[in-house]
Design a protein around this motif. Structure first.
Motif, PDB file in Angstrom:
ATOM      1  N   THR A 270      57.945  12.394  39.973  1.00 14.38           N
ATOM      2  CA  THR A 270      58.670  12.137  38.726  1.00 14.38           C
ATOM      3  C   THR A 270      59.890  13.041  38.514  1.00 14.38           C
ATOM      4  N   ILE A 271      60.060  14.069  39.318  1.00 13.14           N
ATOM      5  CA  ILE A 271      61.285  14.880  39.185  1.00 13.14           C
ATOM      6  C   ILE A 271      62.510  14.023  39.472  1.00 13.14           C
ATOM      7  N   ALA A 272      62.400  13.173  40.493  1.00  8.21           N
ATOM      8  CA  ALA A 272      63.488  12.252  40.843  1.00  8.21           C
ATOM      9  C   ALA A 272      62.856  10.984  41.407  1.00  8.21           C
ATOM     10  N   LEU A 273      62.748   9.959  40.571  1.00  6.21           N
ATOM     11  CA  LEU A 273      62.123   8.720  41.013  1.00  6.21           C
ATOM     12  C   LEU A 273      62.934   8.053  42.123  1.00  6.21           C
ATOM     13  N   ASP A 274      62.230   7.438  43.046  1.00  6.77           N
ATOM     14  CA  ASP A 274      62.875   6.602  44.065  1.00  6.77           C
ATOM     15  C   ASP A 274      63.183   5.265  43.413  1.00  6.77           C
TER      16      ASP A 274
ATOM     17  N   LEU B 157      54.830  15.582  29.288  1.00  8.72           N
ATOM     18  CA  LEU B 157      53.910  15.148  30.348  1.00  8.72           C
ATOM     19  C   LEU B 157      54.725  14.569  31.495  1.00  8.72           C
ATOM     20  N   THR B 158      54.392  14.980  32.705  1.00  7.80           N
ATOM     21  CA  THR B 158      55.241  14.615  33.843  1.00  7.80           C
ATOM     22  C   THR B 158      54.488  14.017  35.029  1.00  7.80           C
ATOM     23  N   LYS B 159      53.194  13.794  34.920  1.00  5.89           N
ATOM     24  CA  LYS B 159      52.485  13.111  36.002  1.00  5.89           C
ATOM     25  C   LYS B 159      52.814  11.624  35.952  1.00  5.89           C
ATOM     26  N   TRP B 160      52.818  10.968  37.116  1.00  5.58           N
ATOM     27  CA  TRP B 160      53.204   9.560  37.162  1.00  5.58           C
ATOM     28  C   TRP B 160      52.299   8.705  36.289  1.00  5.58           C
ATOM     29  N   GLN B 161      51.007   9.103  36.183  1.00  7.70           N
ATOM     30  CA  GLN B 161      50.063   8.341  35.362  1.00  7.70           C
ATOM     31  C   GLN B 161      50.385   8.476  33.880  1.00  7.70           C
ATOM     32  N   ASP B 162      51.009   9.612  33.496  1.00  9.28           N
ATOM     33  CA  ASP B 162      51.290   9.871  32.087  1.00  9.28           C
ATOM     34  C   ASP B 162      52.480   9.076  31.566  1.00  9.28           C
ATOM     35  N   ILE B 163      53.394   8.660  32.457  1.00  7.98           N
ATOM     36  CA  ILE B 163      54.631   8.026  31.993  1.00  7.98           C
ATOM     37  C   ILE B 163      54.347   6.724  31.232  1.00  7.98           C
ATOM     38  N   PRO B 164      53.593   5.735  31.731  1.00  4.98           N
ATOM     39  CA  PRO B 164      53.044   5.610  33.069  1.00  4.98           C
ATOM     40  C   PRO B 164      53.966   4.797  33.982  1.00  4.98           C
ATOM     41  N   LEU B 165      53.748   4.997  35.309  1.00  2.00           N
ATOM     42  CA  LEU B 165      54.406   4.191  36.320  1.00  2.00           C
ATOM     43  C   LEU B 165      53.392   3.241  36.950  1.00  2.00           C
TER      44      LEU B 165
ATOM     45  N   ALA C  29      61.471  11.378  35.175  1.00  2.00           N
ATOM     46  CA  ALA C  29      60.565  10.631  34.297  1.00  2.00           C
ATOM     47  C   ALA C  29      59.706  11.611  33.507  1.00  2.00           C
ATOM     48  N   VAL C  30      59.618  11.383  32.203  1.00  2.00           N
ATOM     49  CA  VAL C  30      58.891  12.269  31.301  1.00  2.00           C
ATOM     50  C   VAL C  30      58.241  11.420  30.211  1.00  2.00           C
ATOM     51  N   SER C  31      57.032  11.770  29.818  1.00  2.00           N
ATOM     52  CA  SER C  31      56.439  11.173  28.623  1.00  2.00           C
ATOM     53  C   SER C  31      56.467  12.195  27.499  1.00  2.00           C
ATOM     54  N   MET C  32      57.020  11.783  26.360  1.00  2.00           N
ATOM     55  CA  MET C  32      56.984  12.599  25.142  1.00  2.00           C
ATOM     56  C   MET C  32      56.126  11.890  24.089  1.00  2.00           C
ATOM     57  N   GLY C  33      54.992  11.337  24.566  1.00  2.00           N
ATOM     58  CA  GLY C  33      54.198  10.465  23.725  1.00  2.00           C
ATOM     59  C   GLY C  33      54.673   9.030  23.846  1.00  2.00           C
ATOM     60  N   ASN C  34      55.806   8.841  24.509  1.00  2.57           N
ATOM     61  CA  ASN C  34      56.364   7.539  24.867  1.00  2.57           C
ATOM     62  C   ASN C  34      57.116   7.703  26.185  1.00  2.57           C
ATOM     63  N   PRO C  35      57.277   6.632  26.953  1.00  5.87           N
ATOM     64  CA  PRO C  35      57.821   6.763  28.314  1.00  5.87           C
ATOM     65  C   PRO C  35      59.346   6.856  28.346  1.00  5.87           C
ATOM     66  N   HIS C  36      59.851   7.799  29.154  1.00  9.35           N
ATOM     67  CA  HIS C  36      61.290   7.981  29.306  1.00  9.35           C
ATOM     68  C   HIS C  36      61.657   8.145  30.778  1.00  9.35           C
TER      69      HIS C  36
ATOM     70  N   LEU D 126      58.105  -1.623  37.226  1.00 11.67           N
ATOM     71  CA  LEU D 126      57.699  -0.257  37.555  1.00 11.67           C
ATOM     72  C   LEU D 126      57.150   0.454  36.325  1.00 11.67           C
ATOM     73  N   PHE D 127      57.533  -0.021  35.126  1.00  6.56           N
ATOM     74  CA  PHE D 127      57.125   0.613  33.884  1.00  6.56           C
ATOM     75  C   PHE D 127      56.251  -0.357  33.091  1.00  6.56           C
ATOM     76  N   PRO D 128      54.929  -0.299  33.274  1.00  6.23           N
ATOM     77  CA  PRO D 128      54.043  -1.301  32.669  1.00  6.23           C
ATOM     78  C   PRO D 128      54.047  -1.304  31.144  1.00  6.23           C
ATOM     79  N   GLU D 129      54.453  -0.208  30.514  1.00  3.41           N
ATOM     80  CA  GLU D 129      54.531  -0.165  29.052  1.00  3.41           C
ATOM     81  C   GLU D 129      55.981  -0.213  28.566  1.00  3.41           C
ATOM     82  N   GLY D 130      56.894  -0.621  29.460  1.00  8.30           N
ATOM     83  CA  GLY D 130      58.309  -0.543  29.145  1.00  8.30           C
ATOM     84  C   GLY D 130      58.772   0.901  29.251  1.00  8.30           C
TER      85      GLY D 130
END
Length: 267
Positions: free
Chosen positions: A129-133, A115-123, A148-155, A180-184
């Motif tokens: 998300t290809i290259a975060l500022d 998952l690659t939408k900013w909401q999915d990470i989440p940010l 930034a990518v979510s694989m069921g957890n934020p990376h 910037l990363f509300p869930e770490g």
């Protein structure tokens, strides 16, 4: 209750099969067990009406998380050994996941969609998300523009020219706790060797620097491919060994690598 000490490419786990016997988990108990048995994650298998087992994960700091790729491989290996088959189905926080035995101590697992939408990470805010500022600096070393990518957890995954000498612990901890990363966040640092091979180190939220991170390896290949730097099938060399990642056309990412049974303990 019996538990198993296992590792997936050096990623250390304590595996508890609680399908027939209740196993109460509290943050304090996880921390105590981690202190006693030195693992990265506690894996607990519970009963499921839809799969061979419900698969749950706690980081060594006591926090429950939704995904752990190497842990899923260890759980899958255990279930296939119990059933005498080559496949197992895990009921995870991100859906049903299949594990396949590919050797005596090798397992491949479907990590689900990238998952690659900013909401999915989440940010915390809208961002490409290809290259975060986004950038970090420690000891005069600066890294920037991670994918930034979510694989069921934020990376997030930073590309670096050289991993040797990089202050991964400092940079990773800074990223984990950034607002910037509300869930770490899990922070990966990737050195690209060629289009099918990378060197990777990952700071895992709630666990710190580990010898391997399966979802981190998957996120790195997705992030690198989205930037046009990597193929969809890649090998990731980590401190604990090598993993193979296959980001398929259906957007599911498969992770393959070795597992090791270190022994049993009585809790």
């Amino acid at each position: 209750m019996r538990a198993l000490k296992m590792n997936g490419t050096g990623n250390a786990f304590l595996l508890v099969d609680a399908r027939k016997q209740t196993f109460a988990v509290t943050p304090e108990r996880v921390c105590d067990l981690a202190e006693a048995y030195d693992f990265d994650q506690l894996l607990v298998l519970e009963t499921s009406t839809d799969a061979d087992a419900r698969y749950r994960i706690w980081n060594r700091d006591g926090g429950e998380v939704g995904a752990c790729g190497n842990g899923a491989r260890c759980a899958g290996w255990y279930l296939t050994r119990q059933s005498g088959t080559d496949t197992a189905l895990l009921d995870t926080a991100y859906g049903l996941t299949q594990a396949r035995r590919t050797g005596d101590f090798r397992i491949s697992v479907d990590l689900g969609p990238a998952l690659t939408k900013w909401q999915d990470i989440p940010l915390a805010r809208v961002m490409e998300t290809i290259a975060l500022d986004y950038a970090l600096e420690s000891g005069g070393i600066r890294v920037s523009q991670p994918g930034a990518v979510s694989m069921g957890n934020p990376h997030i995954v930073f590309g670096v020219a050289e991993l040797s000498g990089l202050p991964v612990e400092m940079l990773g901890s800074m990223a984990e706790h950034d607002p910037l990363f509300p869930e770490g966040v899990n922070a990966g640092f990737m050195q690209i060797l060629n289009r099918t091979h990378i060197r990777l180190r990952v700071w895992e939220r709630g666990a710190g620097l580990t010898k391997a991170c399966g979802t981190g390896a998957a996120a790195a290949i997705v992030a690198g491919h989205r930037k046009g730097l990597l193929d969809r099938q890649c090998h990731a060399a980590m401190d604990g060994g090598d993993l193979f990642i296959d980001w398929r056309e259906d957007n599911h990412v498969w992770l393959e690598g070795p597992v090791e049974l270190e022994g049993g303990i009585t809790l």
